[in-house]
Motif scaffolding. Structure first.
Motif, PDB file in Angstrom:
ATOM      1  N   LEU A  54       0.920  -1.257   0.136  1.00  0.00           N
ATOM      2  CA  LEU A  54       0.089  -0.023  -0.037  1.00  0.00           C
ATOM      3  C   LEU A  54       0.902   1.227  -0.051  1.00  0.00           C
ATOM      4  O   LEU A  54       0.554   2.341  -0.653  1.00  0.00           O
ATOM      5  N   GLY A  55       2.079   1.331   0.630  1.00  0.00           N
ATOM      6  CA  GLY A  55       2.954   2.278   0.816  1.00  0.00           C
ATOM      7  C   GLY A  55       3.306   2.844  -0.624  1.00  0.00           C
ATOM      8  O   GLY A  55       3.355   2.313  -1.654  1.00  0.00           O
ATOM      9  N   TYR A  56       3.934   4.233  -0.693  1.00  0.00           N
ATOM     10  CA  TYR A  56       4.155   4.919  -1.893  1.00  0.00           C
ATOM     11  C   TYR A  56       5.186   3.875  -2.565  1.00  0.00           C
ATOM     12  O   TYR A  56       5.111   3.990  -3.933  1.00  0.00           O
ATOM     13  N   TYR A  57       6.374   3.573  -1.755  1.00  0.00           N
ATOM     14  CA  TYR A  57       7.347   2.638  -2.665  1.00  0.00           C
ATOM     15  C   TYR A  57       7.158   1.140  -2.582  1.00  0.00           C
ATOM     16  O   TYR A  57       7.772   0.756  -3.234  1.00  0.00           O
ATOM     17  N   SER A  58       5.974   0.917  -2.119  1.00  0.00           N
ATOM     18  CA  SER A  58       5.778  -0.580  -2.124  1.00  0.00           C
ATOM     19  C   SER A  58       4.609  -1.002  -2.896  1.00  0.00           C
ATOM     20  O   SER A  58       4.370  -2.026  -3.381  1.00  0.00           O
ATOM     21  N   ALA A  59       3.777   0.119  -3.281  1.00  0.00           N
ATOM     22  CA  ALA A  59       2.709  -0.422  -4.133  1.00  0.00           C
ATOM     23  C   ALA A  59       3.087  -0.249  -5.634  1.00  0.00           C
ATOM     24  O   ALA A  59       4.352   0.226  -5.928  1.00  0.00           O
ATOM     25  N   GLY A  60       2.267  -0.551  -6.733  1.00  0.00           N
ATOM     26  CA  GLY A  60       2.887  -0.667  -7.915  1.00  0.00           C
ATOM     27  C   GLY A  60       2.812   0.718  -8.773  1.00  0.00           C
ATOM     28  O   GLY A  60       3.093   0.469 -10.022  1.00  0.00           O
ATOM     29  N   SER A  61       2.720   1.827  -8.180  1.00  0.00           N
ATOM     30  CA  SER A  61       2.667   2.957  -8.891  1.00  0.00           C
ATOM     31  C   SER A  61       4.017   3.420  -9.714  1.00  0.00           C
ATOM     32  O   SER A  61       5.018   2.856  -9.380  1.00  0.00           O
ATOM     33  N   ARG A  62       3.834   4.357 -10.601  1.00  0.00           N
ATOM     34  CA  ARG A  62       5.094   4.414 -11.533  1.00  0.00           C
ATOM     35  C   ARG A  62       6.375   5.222 -10.732  1.00  0.00           C
ATOM     36  O   ARG A  62       7.277   4.895 -10.965  1.00  0.00           O
ATOM     37  N   LYS A  63       5.996   6.334  -9.823  1.00  0.00           N
ATOM     38  CA  LYS A  63       6.911   6.686  -9.024  1.00  0.00           C
ATOM     39  C   LYS A  63       8.025   7.616  -9.692  1.00  0.00           C
ATOM     40  O   LYS A  63       8.088   9.010  -9.787  1.00  0.00           O
ATOM     41  N   LEU A  64       9.256   6.953  -9.950  1.00  0.00           N
ATOM     42  CA  LEU A  64      10.430   7.723 -10.511  1.00  0.00           C
ATOM     43  C   LEU A  64      10.184   7.790 -11.981  1.00  0.00           C
ATOM     44  O   LEU A  64       9.915   6.909 -12.805  1.00  0.00           O
ATOM     45  N   GLY A  65      10.981   8.957 -12.763  1.00  0.00           N
ATOM     46  CA  GLY A  65      10.894   9.071 -13.907  1.00  0.00           C
ATOM     47  C   GLY A  65      10.105  10.059 -14.269  1.00  0.00           C
ATOM     48  O   GLY A  65       9.236  10.682 -13.767  1.00  0.00           O
ATOM     49  N   ALA A  66      10.457  10.534 -15.918  1.00  0.00           N
ATOM     50  CA  ALA A  66       9.387  11.596 -16.377  1.00  0.00           C
ATOM     51  C   ALA A  66       8.006  11.290 -16.221  1.00  0.00           C
ATOM     52  O   ALA A  66       7.281  12.131 -16.036  1.00  0.00           O
ATOM     53  N   ALA A  67       7.513  10.050 -16.412  1.00  0.00           N
ATOM     54  CA  ALA A  67       6.226   9.782 -16.033  1.00  0.00           C
ATOM     55  C   ALA A  67       5.749   9.518 -14.738  1.00  0.00           C
ATOM     56  O   ALA A  67       4.605   9.333 -14.440  1.00  0.00           O
ATOM     57  N   GLY A  68       6.540   9.603 -13.752  1.00  0.00           N
ATOM     58  CA  GLY A  68       6.479   9.412 -12.488  1.00  0.00           C
ATOM     59  C   GLY A  68       6.317  10.700 -11.744  1.00  0.00           C
ATOM     60  O   GLY A  68       5.563  11.586 -12.137  1.00  0.00           O
ATOM     61  N   ASP A  69       6.644  10.777 -10.240  1.00  0.00           N
ATOM     62  CA  ASP A  69       6.360  11.875  -9.316  1.00  0.00           C
ATOM     63  C   ASP A  69       7.620  12.733  -9.424  1.00  0.00           C
ATOM     64  O   ASP A  69       7.564  13.930  -9.082  1.00  0.00           O
ATOM     65  N   PHE A  70       8.805  12.126  -9.924  1.00  0.00           N
ATOM     66  CA  PHE A  70      10.055  13.060  -9.649  1.00  0.00           C
ATOM     67  C   PHE A  70      11.102  12.160 -10.629  1.00  0.00           C
ATOM     68  O   PHE A  70      10.944  11.113 -10.993  1.00  0.00           O
ATOM     69  N   VAL A  71      11.992  13.053 -11.045  1.00  0.00           N
ATOM     70  CA  VAL A  71      13.282  12.419 -11.782  1.00  0.00           C
ATOM     71  C   VAL A  71      14.572  12.634 -10.656  1.00  0.00           C
ATOM     72  O   VAL A  71      14.723  13.590 -10.283  1.00  0.00           O
ATOM     73  N   THR A  72      15.192  11.595 -10.562  1.00  0.00           N
ATOM     74  CA  THR A  72      16.457  11.245  -9.892  1.00  0.00           C
ATOM     75  C   THR A  72      17.691  11.514 -10.979  1.00  0.00           C
ATOM     76  O   THR A  72      17.445  11.390 -11.911  1.00  0.00           O
ATOM     77  N   ALA A  73      18.762  12.050 -10.319  1.00  0.00           N
ATOM     78  CA  ALA A  73      19.961  11.960 -11.256  1.00  0.00           C
ATOM     79  C   ALA A  73      20.279  10.964 -12.178  1.00  0.00           C
ATOM     80  O   ALA A  73      20.379  10.978 -13.456  1.00  0.00           O
ATOM     81  N   PRO A  74      20.393   9.723 -11.540  1.00  0.00           N
ATOM     82  CA  PRO A  74      20.588   8.491 -12.239  1.00  0.00           C
ATOM     83  C   PRO A  74      19.363   8.394 -13.462  1.00  0.00           C
ATOM     84  O   PRO A  74      19.718   7.701 -14.411  1.00  0.00           O
ATOM     85  N   GLU A  75      18.254   8.752 -13.039  1.00  0.00           N
ATOM     86  CA  GLU A  75      17.073   8.597 -13.968  1.00  0.00           C
ATOM     87  C   GLU A  75      17.171   9.659 -15.034  1.00  0.00           C
ATOM     88  O   GLU A  75      16.847   9.308 -16.281  1.00  0.00           O
ATOM     89  N   LEU A  76      17.684  10.706 -14.618  1.00  0.00           N
ATOM     90  CA  LEU A  76      18.020  11.821 -15.598  1.00  0.00           C
ATOM     91  C   LEU A  76      18.796  11.732 -16.740  1.00  0.00           C
ATOM     92  O   LEU A  76      18.636  11.894 -18.041  1.00  0.00           O
ATOM     93  N   SER A  77      20.227  10.753 -16.323  1.00  0.00           N
ATOM     94  CA  SER A  77      21.194  10.749 -17.171  1.00  0.00           C
ATOM     95  C   SER A  77      22.106   9.609 -16.918  1.00  0.00           C
ATOM     96  O   SER A  77      22.488   9.748 -15.707  1.00  0.00           O
ATOM     97  N   PRO A  78      22.704   8.986 -17.967  1.00  0.00           N
ATOM     98  CA  PRO A  78      23.642   7.870 -17.725  1.00  0.00           C
ATOM     99  C   PRO A  78      25.128   8.806 -17.023  1.00  0.00           C
ATOM    100  O   PRO A  78      25.894   8.163 -16.694  1.00  0.00           O
ATOM    101  N   LEU A  79      25.242  10.298 -17.550  1.00  0.00           N
ATOM    102  CA  LEU A  79      26.299  10.868 -16.954  1.00  0.00           C
ATOM    103  C   LEU A  79      26.668  10.600 -15.838  1.00  0.00           C
ATOM    104  O   LEU A  79      27.898  10.631 -15.306  1.00  0.00           O
ATOM    105  N   PHE A  80      25.606  10.730 -14.936  1.00  0.00           N
ATOM    106  CA  PHE A  80      25.864  10.692 -13.310  1.00  0.00           C
ATOM    107  C   PHE A  80      26.637   9.102 -12.989  1.00  0.00           C
ATOM    108  O   PHE A  80      27.589   9.264 -12.410  1.00  0.00           O
TER     109      PHE A  80
END
Ligand SMILES: C[S@@+](CC[C@H](N)C(=O)[O-])C[C@H]1O[C@@H](n2cnc3c(N)ncnc32)[C@H](O)[C@@H]1O
Length: 385
Positions: A54-80
């Protein structure tokens, strides 16, 4: 993570998503009632983010990335991850050939690191991931299997930290995702802000005396000051410090040294919620459907593992520049506009002080390393912690 500072037009969740959130509300509600009407905010945050299924990180929603809720550095670019791989390759060559990644999210950093280390002919013997979310574990596995099938046998998932560690331990935006305790100064004393049910059965804040360890971790602050104390983040670093016999800890996150974290003007703390690239400060809205985070007090992190040496602390931009991000950019000729332009835009986001370059920091702690870790040669700010 990158996000616009908007609060007004929060997107309305779907009926299915709201149904999951209502189940989680009911679960938290029941726990508050069982606990004589009050739970700590840390427990609320733990349930909102990690309650199984049920929790934000435990349920199956999209969360990370452009289609999710936020973008982290490794999601943003392989340069990191490519810069990071080049920084840790010499340690792998020196025999610290184990990587442990904490909180690997979608698996983006693991894939980039392993691919770059393979290209550098410097693969670690093992790449282990400690991830609390069963849903994210599955996604990590699938992503690594699809991108690097030949390397999958080197990757293992851990349920807890190993008792003895000879490893390079890395974590991006993990410390900010750990539950925090909230405090308010009342009559000169730290009170703990917890969660109750108001007359309409909605979540509301209520204070009680801080327990001794929380009071001891709270610095002297002015009357009415509210902030977060990251006891779970400190405990995680303490646990690694006790187990690490040889190796390096490298944590990236947004935050400050204590004198900035507890700045008189930051008297409402640093708690933030993210939902579909919108940021706001109400953690009681739609539990399970939004991320809840707090900034990291890096002075407390540095103090949490007295067995380890503080090896460096600087901004993400400085670390990536020291680590050669501009050399990686230069590999693509600027005349090749279709390839160069997106690459340059990613670098700009990672480095710009207005984006992730300055708010994000990196801290390195270690034990028995062959030499100073790369990445802190210029602009080290360890003295500010
Ligand atoms: C904000 S996400 C960051 C994900 C990824 N590192 C990235 O940069 O894209 C936080 C991650 O930490 C994980 N996490 C939270 N608490 C953890 C813990 N105690 N141990 C390991 N992972 C944890 C979450 O499930 C999630 O994968």
């Amino acid at each position: 993570m990158t996000f616009p500072q908007e609060n007004n037009a929060l997107p309305q969740p779907s009926a299915d998503a709201l149904a999951v959130s209502h189940q989680l509300e009911a679960l938290i509600n029941a726990e508050i009632r069982r606990n004589s009407g009050w739970i700590s905010f840390a427990r609320y945050m733990e349930l909102a983010l990690y309650a199984p299924g049920l929790g934000y990180y435990s349920a199956g929603s999209r969360k990370l990335g452009a289609a999710g809720d936020f973008v982290t550095a490794p999601e943003l670019s392989p340069l990191f991850g490519r810069v990071l791989a080049r920084q840790i390759a010499p340690l792998i060559s020196a025999g610290i050939d184990n990587i442990i990644e904490l909180g690997a999210g979608s698996g983006a950093l693991a894939v980039t690191l392993l691919a770059e280390l393979a290209a550098l002919d410097c693969l670690p013997r093992q790449y282990r991931i400690l991830e609390v979310s069963a849903d994210l574990r599955e996604r990590q596995q699938a992503r690594i299997a699809a991108a690097l099938p030949a390397l999958l046998p080197r990757v293992q998932w851990l349920d807890r930290l190993p008792e003895r560690m000879f490893a390079i331990v890395i974590g991006n935006e993990v410390l900010d995702a750990l539950p925090v305790h909230r405090i308010r100064i009342v009559d000169g004393q730290a009170q703990e802000l917890g969660v109750i049910l108001d007359a309409s059965g909605r979540f509301a804040w209520a204070c009680r005396a801080a327990f001794p360890a929380l009071a001891a971790a709270t610095p002297e602050l002015s009357e009415g000051y509210e902030t977060e104390i990251g006891l779970a983040a400190q405990a995680l670093i303490t646990g690694i410090g006790q187990r690490l016999e040889r190796g390096l800890l490298l944590f990236f996150d947004y935050g400050f040294p204590a004198h900035e974290f507890f700045h008189p003007q930051r008297d409402r703390g640093t708690l933030m919620c993210h939902c579909r690239h919108h940021a706001h400060d109400n953690p009681f809205l739609w539990p399970g459907l939004q991320d809840i985070t707090a900034h990291v007090d890096f002075s407390a992190v540095a103090r949490a593992a007295p067995q380890l040496e503080l090896l460096g602390y600087t901004s993400q931009a400085q670390y990536l520049i020291n680590g050669g991000i501009t050399d990686l950019l230069a590999e693509v000729p600027a005349s090749d506009v279709p390839r160069y332009a997106p690459f340059a835009a990613q670098a700009q986001k990672l480095l710009s002080p207005a984006e992730m370059g300055e708010l994000f920091k990196v801290i390195a702690l270690g034990r028995q390393l062959p030499g100073p870790p790369a990445g802190f040669a210029r602009g080290d700010r360890s003295h500010t912690l």
